[in-house]
Motif scaffolding. Structure first.
Motif, PDB file in Angstrom:
ATOM      1  N   VAL A 287      -2.226  12.526   2.240  1.00 55.16           N
ATOM      2  CA  VAL A 287      -2.500  11.993   0.907  1.00 55.16           C
ATOM      3  C   VAL A 287      -1.185  12.022   0.137  1.00 55.16           C
ATOM      4  CG1 VAL A 287      -3.734  12.409  -1.250  1.00 55.16           C
ATOM      5  CG2 VAL A 287      -4.890  12.800   0.925  1.00 55.16           C
ATOM      6  N   SER A 288      -0.812  10.871  -0.426  1.00 51.84           N
ATOM      7  CA  SER A 288       0.459  10.786  -1.134  1.00 51.84           C
ATOM      8  C   SER A 288       0.210  10.927  -2.636  1.00 51.84           C
ATOM      9  CB  SER A 288       1.103   9.437  -0.790  1.00 51.84           C
ATOM     10  OG  SER A 288       2.222   9.207  -1.586  1.00 51.84           O
ATOM     11  N   ASN A 289       0.890  11.895  -3.244  1.00 53.86           N
ATOM     12  CA  ASN A 289       0.651  12.161  -4.674  1.00 53.86           C
ATOM     13  C   ASN A 289       1.899  11.899  -5.518  1.00 53.86           C
ATOM     14  OD1 ASN A 289       1.929  14.407  -3.536  1.00 53.86           O
ATOM     15  ND2 ASN A 289       1.142  15.801  -5.076  1.00 53.86           N
TER      16      ASN A 289
ATOM     17  N   LEU B 178      -2.506   8.403  -5.265  1.00 52.50           N
ATOM     18  CA  LEU B 178      -3.652   9.123  -5.822  1.00 52.50           C
ATOM     19  C   LEU B 178      -3.311   9.662  -7.210  1.00 52.50           C
ATOM     20  CD1 LEU B 178      -6.522  10.078  -5.225  1.00 52.50           C
ATOM     21  CD2 LEU B 178      -5.574  12.159  -4.248  1.00 52.50           C
ATOM     22  N   ASP B 179      -2.055  10.028  -7.417  1.00 52.57           N
ATOM     23  CA  ASP B 179      -1.623  10.569  -8.716  1.00 52.57           C
ATOM     24  C   ASP B 179      -1.848   9.593  -9.872  1.00 52.57           C
ATOM     25  OD1 ASP B 179       0.426   9.248  -7.060  1.00 52.57           O
ATOM     26  OD2 ASP B 179       1.638   9.332  -8.872  1.00 52.57           O
ATOM     27  N   VAL B 180      -1.810   8.289  -9.538  1.00 50.69           N
ATOM     28  CA  VAL B 180      -1.871   7.257 -10.588  1.00 50.69           C
ATOM     29  C   VAL B 180      -3.176   7.324 -11.380  1.00 50.69           C
ATOM     30  CG1 VAL B 180      -1.919   4.745 -10.946  1.00 50.69           C
ATOM     31  CG2 VAL B 180      -0.309   5.748  -9.309  1.00 50.69           C
TER      32      VAL B 180
ATOM     33  N   GLU C 146       0.828  -1.215   0.000  1.00 47.57           N
ATOM     34  CA  GLU C 146       0.000   0.000   0.000  1.00 47.57           C
ATOM     35  C   GLU C 146       0.860   1.262   0.000  1.00 47.57           C
ATOM     36  OE1 GLU C 146      -0.192  -2.359   2.362  1.00 47.57           O
ATOM     37  OE2 GLU C 146      -2.219  -3.175   2.449  1.00 47.57           O
ATOM     38  N   GLY C 147       2.155   1.089   0.276  1.00 46.39           N
ATOM     39  CA  GLY C 147       3.034   2.262   0.367  1.00 46.39           C
ATOM     40  C   GLY C 147       3.467   2.535   1.807  1.00 46.39           C
ATOM     41  N   LYS C 148       3.443   1.490   2.633  1.00 44.39           N
ATOM     42  CA  LYS C 148       3.798   1.665   4.059  1.00 44.39           C
ATOM     43  C   LYS C 148       5.238   2.131   4.232  1.00 44.39           C
ATOM     44  CE  LYS C 148       2.829  -2.618   4.684  1.00 44.39           C
ATOM     45  NZ  LYS C 148       2.242  -2.901   3.362  1.00 44.39           N
ATOM     46  N   GLY C 149       6.136   1.630   3.372  1.00 49.78           N
ATOM     47  CA  GLY C 149       7.552   1.986   3.488  1.00 49.78           C
ATOM     48  C   GLY C 149       7.737   3.481   3.355  1.00 49.78           C
ATOM     49  N   LYS C 150       7.101   4.046   2.355  1.00 45.79           N
ATOM     50  CA  LYS C 150       7.211   5.484   2.138  1.00 45.79           C
ATOM     51  C   LYS C 150       6.648   6.252   3.350  1.00 45.79           C
ATOM     52  CE  LYS C 150       5.266   9.389  -0.036  1.00 45.79           C
ATOM     53  NZ  LYS C 150       4.901  10.169  -1.174  1.00 45.79           N
TER      54      LYS C 150
ATOM     55  N   GLY D  96       0.957   2.369 -12.144  1.00 46.17           N
ATOM     56  CA  GLY D  96       0.929   2.322 -10.676  1.00 46.17           C
ATOM     57  C   GLY D  96       2.300   2.391 -10.043  1.00 46.17           C
ATOM     58  N   GLY D  97       2.325   2.744  -8.771  1.00 43.48           N
ATOM     59  CA  GLY D  97       3.571   2.767  -7.995  1.00 43.48           C
ATOM     60  C   GLY D  97       4.587   3.701  -8.609  1.00 43.48           C
ATOM     61  N   ASP D  98       5.867   3.397  -8.410  1.00 41.14           N
ATOM     62  CA  ASP D  98       6.886   4.286  -8.983  1.00 41.14           C
ATOM     63  C   ASP D  98       7.418   3.738 -10.298  1.00 41.14           C
ATOM     64  OD1 ASP D  98       8.457   2.222  -7.617  1.00 41.14           O
ATOM     65  OD2 ASP D  98      10.163   3.510  -8.045  1.00 41.14           O
ATOM     66  N   LYS D  99       7.298   2.415 -10.495  1.00 41.56           N
ATOM     67  CA  LYS D  99       7.810   1.834 -11.744  1.00 41.56           C
ATOM     68  C   LYS D  99       6.848   0.776 -12.237  1.00 41.56           C
ATOM     69  CE  LYS D  99      12.812   2.202 -11.522  1.00 41.56           C
ATOM     70  NZ  LYS D  99      14.031   1.409 -11.547  1.00 41.56           N
TER      71      LYS D  99
ATOM     72  N   GLY E 183       8.469  -6.526   0.104  1.00 42.47           N
ATOM     73  CA  GLY E 183       9.432  -5.420   0.105  1.00 42.47           C
ATOM     74  C   GLY E 183       8.756  -4.073   0.143  1.00 42.47           C
ATOM     75  N   HIS E 184       9.454  -3.112   0.697  1.00 46.35           N
ATOM     76  CA  HIS E 184       8.984  -1.727   0.677  1.00 46.35           C
ATOM     77  C   HIS E 184       9.887  -0.943  -0.261  1.00 46.35           C
ATOM     78  CE1 HIS E 184       6.785  -2.577   4.310  1.00 46.35           C
ATOM     79  NE2 HIS E 184       7.883  -2.808   4.981  1.00 46.35           N
ATOM     80  N   THR E 185       9.296  -0.160  -1.150  1.00 42.96           N
ATOM     81  CA  THR E 185      10.101   0.699  -2.012  1.00 42.96           C
ATOM     82  C   THR E 185      10.139   2.091  -1.410  1.00 42.96           C
ATOM     83  OG1 THR E 185       9.289  -0.575  -3.858  1.00 42.96           O
ATOM     84  CG2 THR E 185      10.361   1.514  -4.382  1.00 42.96           C
ATOM     85  N   ILE E 186      11.346   2.604  -1.260  1.00 43.11           N
ATOM     86  CA  ILE E 186      11.495   3.934  -0.662  1.00 43.11           C
ATOM     87  C   ILE E 186      12.349   4.799  -1.576  1.00 43.11           C
ATOM     88  CG2 ILE E 186      12.452   5.176   1.313  1.00 43.11           C
ATOM     89  CD1 ILE E 186      11.671   2.758   2.971  1.00 43.11           C
TER      90      ILE E 186
HETATM   91  P1  GDP Z   1       4.786  -1.291   1.020  1.00 39.36           P
HETATM   92  O1  GDP Z   1       5.222  -2.711   1.056  1.00 39.36           O
HETATM   93  O2  GDP Z   1       3.453  -1.069   1.639  1.00 39.36           O
HETATM   94  O3  GDP Z   1       5.822  -0.358   1.555  1.00 39.36           O
HETATM   95  O4  GDP Z   1       4.571  -0.899  -0.516  1.00 39.36           O
HETATM   96  P2  GDP Z   1       5.539  -1.130  -1.769  1.00 39.36           P
HETATM   97  O5  GDP Z   1       6.730  -0.299  -1.631  1.00 39.36           O
HETATM   98  O6  GDP Z   1       5.699  -2.579  -2.032  1.00 39.36           O
HETATM   99  O7  GDP Z   1       4.594  -0.602  -2.940  1.00 39.36           O
HETATM  100  C1  GDP Z   1       4.187   0.692  -3.029  1.00 39.36           C
HETATM  101  C2  GDP Z   1       4.606   1.242  -4.387  1.00 39.36           C
HETATM  102  O8  GDP Z   1       4.002   2.494  -4.560  1.00 39.36           O
HETATM  103  C3  GDP Z   1       6.091   1.493  -4.508  1.00 39.36           C
HETATM  104  O9  GDP Z   1       6.451   1.336  -5.856  1.00 39.36           O
HETATM  105  C4  GDP Z   1       6.214   2.963  -4.084  1.00 39.36           C
HETATM  106  O10 GDP Z   1       7.367   3.597  -4.619  1.00 39.36           O
HETATM  107  C5  GDP Z   1       4.990   3.510  -4.693  1.00 39.36           C
HETATM  108  N1  GDP Z   1       4.378   4.676  -4.094  1.00 39.36           N
HETATM  109  C6  GDP Z   1       4.140   4.960  -2.780  1.00 39.36           C
HETATM  110  N2  GDP Z   1       3.381   6.075  -2.689  1.00 39.36           N
HETATM  111  C7  GDP Z   1       3.123   6.472  -3.967  1.00 39.36           C
HETATM  112  C8  GDP Z   1       2.340   7.517  -4.527  1.00 39.36           C
HETATM  113  O11 GDP Z   1       1.711   8.297  -3.842  1.00 39.36           O
HETATM  114  N3  GDP Z   1       2.312   7.588  -5.897  1.00 39.36           N
HETATM  115  C9  GDP Z   1       2.972   6.723  -6.701  1.00 39.36           C
HETATM  116  N4  GDP Z   1       2.892   6.870  -8.022  1.00 39.36           N
HETATM  117  N5  GDP Z   1       3.693   5.707  -6.188  1.00 39.36           N
HETATM  118  C10 GDP Z   1       3.759   5.588  -4.852  1.00 39.36           C
END
Ligand code: GDP
Length: 425
Positions: A413-415, A333-335, A13-17, A292-295, A39-42
């Protein structure tokens, strides 16, 4: 004061960020369950990192990071992650490992692989990182605690007991080579030395930190729907990703837990097997996955394409409730900026044709179809927006909808994927 950052859905869900962001105002960040499977992407000033086992506070030099007793500690994976941080120019983090955490052994990984192979089509979509065999051993009391690695007599005795069963299964069920006791003892003693300076009584440390008024952040892995009790069993993980369990897996008083941030995405994504009612397929899915996500939505640990779907109000409301969330953090939300209209799943239709709004147990869930509504899109790239007030009206309405669905406030809210892409509401 203790706070928790946990997932409201299937994970990712984006917990890492969010943890990385909240770590700025925290003294300690603790991982309380799971292992190196998800994994968490940061993405922050140091670059882009995939963390699997390390707490997401490792980018902040003032933060003490703790691997709690509830974690499945894969020592080799941990050392690899520390090396990656170093290679990325991140100063050496402050890290403590609970002496009561248990060690994930190489044979746990093997058993995970062999079992998925044996199950074939009926497999659970395991990441094959040994998590299920690890927790099975922990609760069957054939696991090994970190503290036991430093006493050769205990280590040998524990392994002797475990290997009788392991080797019988290896030879007769999976038809593989047995594990050699002496080699395993030597290997584990070597590993134990590499982590010795980090091993501590983290439970005492956390209780003292709490009493001294420090801010302690518990970081969950995966989300509510993968909880072994409250999730989509058997398509769950093997340890509880719930904030309530966080107190146990970390070692803090439940009375100290004051804030629970449940993270959810503006759409749905899931990795692994199991029912996913609002899932979409074909071109629409490909488009959402790639945006979705960053990549794109591909697993941080496995690179597997994630299943994607529309925001699921039924599953998320349940996920937020079971977490006991005090607030929801909405990410990605930006997605959704490319859509004219945004479908959202507001109910489930059961096999019998009944419309339900509460999340059912797995046998009913398996046959549910989504009941969709649509909200107007905003057709705009919102990544550059710096203040919540400046978001397009339809975008704010979408956030209002999710907030009313979840029944708890949304303040963040993360954009965008970067640490700085955050709007306060
Ligand atoms: P976690 O395991 O909950 O930490 O989530 P992941 O890191 O596995 O997946 C979340 C993905 O969403 C990653 O690719 C993040 O870089 C990305 N991400 C987090 N917040 C946002 C956001 O607001 N917008 C976009 N486009 N990507 C985001």
């Amino acid at each position: 004061m203790v706070q928790a950052v946990v997932g409201a859905n299937w994970g990712d869900e984006g917990k890492g960020k969010v943890t990385d962001l909240l770590a700025e105002k925290s003294d300690v960040v603790v991982r309380f369950q799971g292992g190196a499977n998800a994994g968490h992407t940061i993405i922050n000033d140091f670059g882009r990192f995939s963390l699997h086992l390390l707490p997401s506070g490792v980018f902040h030099q003032d933060v003490v990071n703790v691997i709690g007793p509830g974690v499945a500690l894969n020592v080799e994976a941990l050392l690899r992650e520390l090396d990656q941080l170093e290679a990325g120019g991140v100063p050496s983090p402050r890290l403590m490992i609970s002496d009561r955490a248990q060690v994930l052994l190489p044979y746990h990984v093997d058993f995970d692989k062999f079992e998925e192979e044996r199950l074939g089509k009926q497999s659970f979509g395991s990441t094959k990182s040994g998590i299920a065999p690890f927790y099975s051993d922990k609760y069957a009391k054939t696991g090994l605690q970190v503290c036991q690695l430093y006493d050769e007599e205990i280590l040998r005795e524990r392994l002797e007991i475990a290997l009788v069963k392991k080797n019988a299964l290896l030879e007769h069920l999976y038809h593989k080579e047995p594990v050699d006791l002496e080699k395993m003892v030597a290997y584990l003693q070597g590993l134990a030395e590499t982590i010795r300076p980090m091993v501590a009584d983290t439970t005492l440390f956390l209780h003292e930190a709490d009493r001294a008024g420090k801010v302690i952040l518990l970081e969950g892995q995966l989300g509510t729907l993968r909880d072994p009790d409250h999730g989509i069993y058997p398509y769950t993980t093997s340890s509880s990703p719930l904030a309530g369990f966080g107190c146990i897996g970390a070692g803090v008083s439940p009375m100290s837990l004051k804030k629970i941030y449940a993270v959810t995405k503006a759409y749905s994504s899931a990795v692994g097997a199991g029912p996913f009612v609002s899932e979409i397929f074909g071109d629409a899915a490909k488009e959402l996955r790639d945006r979705g996500g960053d990549k794109g939505e591909y697993g941080a640990t496995t690179g597997r394409p994630r299943s994607v779907g529309w925001f699921d109000a039924v599953a998320t409301r349940y996920g937020v409730m079971v977490q006991g969330a005090t607030e929801v953090v909405l990410t990605n939300l930006d997605v959704l900026g490319y859509l004219d209209e945004i479908p959202v799943c507001v109910g489930y239709e059961t096999k019998e044709g009944e419309i339900i709004r509460n999340f059912p147990a797995t046998p009913v869930l398996m046959h549910c179809k989504p009941v969709l509504d649509t909200l107007p899109g905003w057709k705009q790239d919102i990544r550059d927006v710096k203040r919540y007030e400046d978001l397009p009206e339809n975008c704010k309405k979408y956030v209002d909808f999710i907030e009313s669905t979840c029944g708890v406030p949304i303040h963040m809210v993360s954009n965008g994927p970067k640490r700085s892409d955050i709007l306060y509401r």
